[in-house]
Design an enzyme around this catalytic site. Structure first.
Site, PDB file in Angstrom:
ATOM      1  N   GLY A 249       0.836  -1.199   0.000  1.00  0.00           N
ATOM      2  CA  GLY A 249       0.000   0.000   0.000  1.00  0.00           C
ATOM      3  C   GLY A 249       0.869   1.246   0.000  1.00  0.00           C
ATOM      4  N   ASP A 250       0.230   2.405  -0.136  1.00  0.00           N
ATOM      5  CA  ASP A 250       0.942   3.694  -0.136  1.00  0.00           C
ATOM      6  C   ASP A 250       1.954   3.814  -1.261  1.00  0.00           C
ATOM      7  OD1 ASP A 250      -0.408   4.270   2.280  1.00  0.00           O
ATOM      8  OD2 ASP A 250       1.112   3.162   3.386  1.00  0.00           O
TER       9      ASP A 250
ATOM     10  N   LYS B 263      -0.903   5.248  -5.517  1.00  0.00           N
ATOM     11  CA  LYS B 263      -2.018   4.922  -6.429  1.00  0.00           C
ATOM     12  C   LYS B 263      -2.927   6.130  -6.635  1.00  0.00           C
ATOM     13  CE  LYS B 263      -3.303   1.695  -3.720  1.00  0.00           C
ATOM     14  NZ  LYS B 263      -2.157   1.728  -2.808  1.00  0.00           N
TER      15      LYS B 263
ATOM     16  N   HIS C 152      -5.767   7.968   0.371  1.00  0.00           N
ATOM     17  CA  HIS C 152      -4.922   8.428  -0.716  1.00  0.00           C
ATOM     18  C   HIS C 152      -4.613   9.882  -0.451  1.00  0.00           C
ATOM     19  CE1 HIS C 152      -5.513   5.045  -3.284  1.00  0.00           C
ATOM     20  NE2 HIS C 152      -6.811   5.215  -3.372  1.00  0.00           N
TER      21      HIS C 152
ATOM     22  N   THR D  54      -4.295   8.110   7.006  1.00  0.00           N
ATOM     23  CA  THR D  54      -5.438   8.029   7.907  1.00  0.00           C
ATOM     24  C   THR D  54      -5.021   8.179   9.362  1.00  0.00           C
ATOM     25  OG1 THR D  54      -6.603   6.598   6.358  1.00  0.00           O
ATOM     26  CG2 THR D  54      -7.396   6.570   8.613  1.00  0.00           C
TER      27      THR D  54
ATOM     28  N   PRO E 114       4.028   6.913  11.705  1.00  0.00           N
ATOM     29  CA  PRO E 114       5.222   6.826  10.858  1.00  0.00           C
ATOM     30  C   PRO E 114       5.244   5.462  10.178  1.00  0.00           C
ATOM     31  CG  PRO E 114       5.847   6.977  13.212  1.00  0.00           C
ATOM     32  CD  PRO E 114       4.346   7.023  13.145  1.00  0.00           C
ATOM     33  N   ARG E 115       5.532   5.457   8.873  1.00  0.00           N
ATOM     34  CA  ARG E 115       5.571   4.188   8.154  1.00  0.00           C
ATOM     35  C   ARG E 115       6.911   3.505   8.375  1.00  0.00           C
ATOM     36  NH1 ARG E 115       2.776   6.932   2.868  1.00  0.00           N
ATOM     37  NH2 ARG E 115       0.662   6.812   3.642  1.00  0.00           N
TER      38      ARG E 115
HETATM   39  P1  GDP Z   1      -1.689   5.558  -2.120  1.00  0.00           P
HETATM   40  O1  GDP Z   1      -2.479   5.111  -0.949  1.00  0.00           O
HETATM   41  O2  GDP Z   1      -1.142   4.408  -2.901  1.00  0.00           O
HETATM   42  O3  GDP Z   1      -2.415   6.530  -2.973  1.00  0.00           O
HETATM   43  O4  GDP Z   1      -0.401   6.294  -1.573  1.00  0.00           O
HETATM   44  P2  GDP Z   1      -0.319   7.505  -0.527  1.00  0.00           P
HETATM   45  O5  GDP Z   1      -1.162   8.604  -0.966  1.00  0.00           O
HETATM   46  O6  GDP Z   1      -0.465   7.041   0.865  1.00  0.00           O
HETATM   47  O7  GDP Z   1       1.230   7.816  -0.613  1.00  0.00           O
HETATM   48  C1  GDP Z   1       1.790   8.384  -1.660  1.00  0.00           C
HETATM   49  C2  GDP Z   1       2.445   9.670  -1.199  1.00  0.00           C
HETATM   50  O8  GDP Z   1       3.445   9.973  -2.090  1.00  0.00           O
HETATM   51  C3  GDP Z   1       1.506  10.862  -1.232  1.00  0.00           C
HETATM   52  O9  GDP Z   1       1.895  11.785  -0.256  1.00  0.00           O
HETATM   53  C4  GDP Z   1       1.718  11.427  -2.632  1.00  0.00           C
HETATM   54  O10 GDP Z   1       1.439  12.808  -2.735  1.00  0.00           O
HETATM   55  C5  GDP Z   1       3.159  11.167  -2.811  1.00  0.00           C
HETATM   56  N1  GDP Z   1       3.595  10.892  -4.160  1.00  0.00           N
HETATM   57  C6  GDP Z   1       2.999  10.138  -5.123  1.00  0.00           C
HETATM   58  N2  GDP Z   1       3.790  10.060  -6.210  1.00  0.00           N
HETATM   59  C7  GDP Z   1       4.917  10.752  -5.896  1.00  0.00           C
HETATM   60  C8  GDP Z   1       6.136  11.022  -6.582  1.00  0.00           C
HETATM   61  O11 GDP Z   1       6.374  10.569  -7.699  1.00  0.00           O
HETATM   62  N3  GDP Z   1       7.061  11.786  -5.923  1.00  0.00           N
HETATM   63  C9  GDP Z   1       6.875  12.263  -4.670  1.00  0.00           C
HETATM   64  N4  GDP Z   1       7.830  12.984  -4.102  1.00  0.00           N
HETATM   65  N5  GDP Z   1       5.746  12.014  -3.991  1.00  0.00           N
HETATM   66  C10 GDP Z   1       4.783  11.285  -4.591  1.00  0.00           C
END
Ligand code: GDP
Length: 424
Positions: A11-12, A15, A40, A301, A305-306
């Site tokens: 996850g994270d 997406k 997200h 959510t 810290p991951r």
């Molecule tokens: P999801 O649950 O898969 O949508 O992932 P999250 O939203 O929890 O985590 C992704 C984090 O990385 C978010 O804070 C995004 O804004 C950020 N993010 C996504 N793609 C990129 C990227 O290419 N570069 C950087 N620096 N941040 C990104």
């Protein structure tokens, strides 16, 4: 054309950002599993948003957002999320909620909390959103579909039946206050008012849309390794995170899903308990966590810290395979620009033998990472639009990963914004 956007890891993976980027060309975006337990993070012209229930496409005026039947629907969270985005200037999105989606009941959340409390140190690290109790009840056939809100007599009768069982647990296992049928019924009537404007037969709606040639995106939550069947059971989530489940959770024919875009992060992160072979600790982890994602790797959510780690080729190869990947979107690559050298996990050593096949949980617990160190590129790659313009060492990193995982990386994300994407 139906595309699924799903995760290969824990996850994270980013997406939300990939869905948001692809939403430009989508007519409909569907959430098909999970609930408000994960989120997200999306950065766009309106600001930075953490969505837990709404699909990422709600920021575009031209898209319809669907909460599919497979979702664990928390109605007050949905209601609040809609209000929050509208209050911040986003035009009211077009939202449809499946009449077959089941409702996260207030007691699901309570049972989640009480069970974590009871398990104490042995807990699963639940986000306490009621997801596990919700899916347990769904498959025990004592869940409540949205459609049931419209049959008040039947609803009350079923509540009475279900509550008897819940109260036995509350009294004798958890020693907590008991549930009251009238109170729950009134809460559900409030839920009905909140959700009523959106309820419809979304499967029929989608079937028609497919026939009309609409572009549909299925948006997954979490990743392959959290799938209840194919993930690191029991440290998994309670609904399938796989693209295949998109057909069920959205109510569409499986053969209509013709593109599976698996999102893969350029390093690893995980939340909750469970084996995490390429995990790193101490200052090395702190620095990656602080620089990671967009403003650090902390749960959307929970704010937790991951856990951090190097890229894991073994887990990702498996994660991509089990998704049925046609395309890989490789994300958050820009974050690695500070490193002189970048370790990558290329194998697992289990009982003295090295493998590149992802094992079942008991073996996974014993696995030690086999690392290979690649050279860093030591520059900021944000803003680059063409693959050829990436530094050579950066392309080498991408191409190394691609070869190891065996699926084509067709998109590289080099920043959190919608436009920070390089197509290959
Ligand atoms: P999801 O649950 O898969 O949508 O992932 P999250 O939203 O929890 O985590 C992704 C984090 O990385 C978010 O804070 C995004 O804004 C950020 N993010 C996504 N793609 C990129 C990227 O290419 N570069 C950087 N620096 N941040 C990104």
């Amino acid at each position: 054309m139906v595309k699924a956007v799903v995760g290969a890891n824990w996850g994270d993976e980013g997406k939300g950002k990939i869905t948001d980027t692809l939403s430009k060309e989508a007519d409909i975006i569907v959430r098909f599993q999970g609930g408000a337990n994960a989120g997200h993070t999306i950065v766009n012209d309106y600001g930075k948003f953490a969505l837990h229930t709404l699909p990422s496409g709600v920021f575009y005026g031209h898209t319809t957002s669907i909460i599919g039947n497979g979702v664990a629907l928390n109605i007050p969270v949905l209601f609040k999320e809609i209000k929050d985005i509208v209050d911040r200037g986003v035009p009211m999105p077009k939202i449809l909620v499946s009449d077959r989606a089941q409702i996260v009941m207030p007691y699901h959340i309570l049972f989640d909390e009480y069970e974590e409390e009871r398990l104490a140190g042995k807990s699963f690290g639940s986000t306490k959103s009621g997801i596990a109790p919700f899916y347990s009840d769904k498959y025990a056939k004592i869940g409540f579909q949205v459609a049931e809100l419209y049959d008040e007599a039947g609803l009350k009768e079923k509540l009475e039946r279900v509550i008897v069982q819940k109260n036995v647990l509350l009294e004798h296992l958890y020693h907590k206050p008991l549930l009251n049928v009238d109170e729950l019924f009134n809460t559900l009537m409030d839920y009905k008012k909140m959700v009523d404007p959106y309820v419809c037969d979304t499967s029929a709606y989608l079937y028609k849309a497919i026939k009309e040639g609409k572009n549909i995106l299925l948006e997954g939550q979490l990743g392959s390794l959290k799938d209840p069947d194919h993930g690191i059971y029991p440290m998994v989530t309670s609904s399938s995170t796989l693209a295949a489940y998109g057909a069920i959770g959205a109510g569409i024919p499986p053969y209509e899903i013709n593109k599976i875009i698996t999102v893969v992060k350029a390093y690893s992160s995980a939340v909750g308990a469970g084996a995490f072979v390429s995990e790193i600790f101490g200052n090395e982890a702190d620095e990656l966590r602080r620089r990671g994602g967009d403003g650090g790797e902390y749960g959307a959510t929970t704010g937790r810290p991951r856990r951090m780690g190097w890229f894991d080729c073994v887990a990702t190869k498996y994660g991509c395979r089990i998704q049925g990947t046609t395309d890989v979107a490789f994300t958050v690559l820009d974050v690695l620009g500070y490193l002189d050298e970048i370790p990558v996990c290329v194998g697992y050593e289990i009982d003295g033998e090295v493998t590149t096949d992802f094992p079942t949980t008991a073996k996974l617990e014993k696995a030690k990472p086999v690392l290979k160190t690649l050279k860093g590129w030591k520059t900021d790659i944000r803003g680059i639009k063409k693959y050829e313009d990436l530094p050579e060492k950066c392309r080498e990193y991408i191409e190394f990963v691609e070869e190891q995982i065996g699926f084509p990386i067709t998109m590289v994300s080099n920043g959190p914004g919608r436009e920070d994407i390089i197509y290959r």
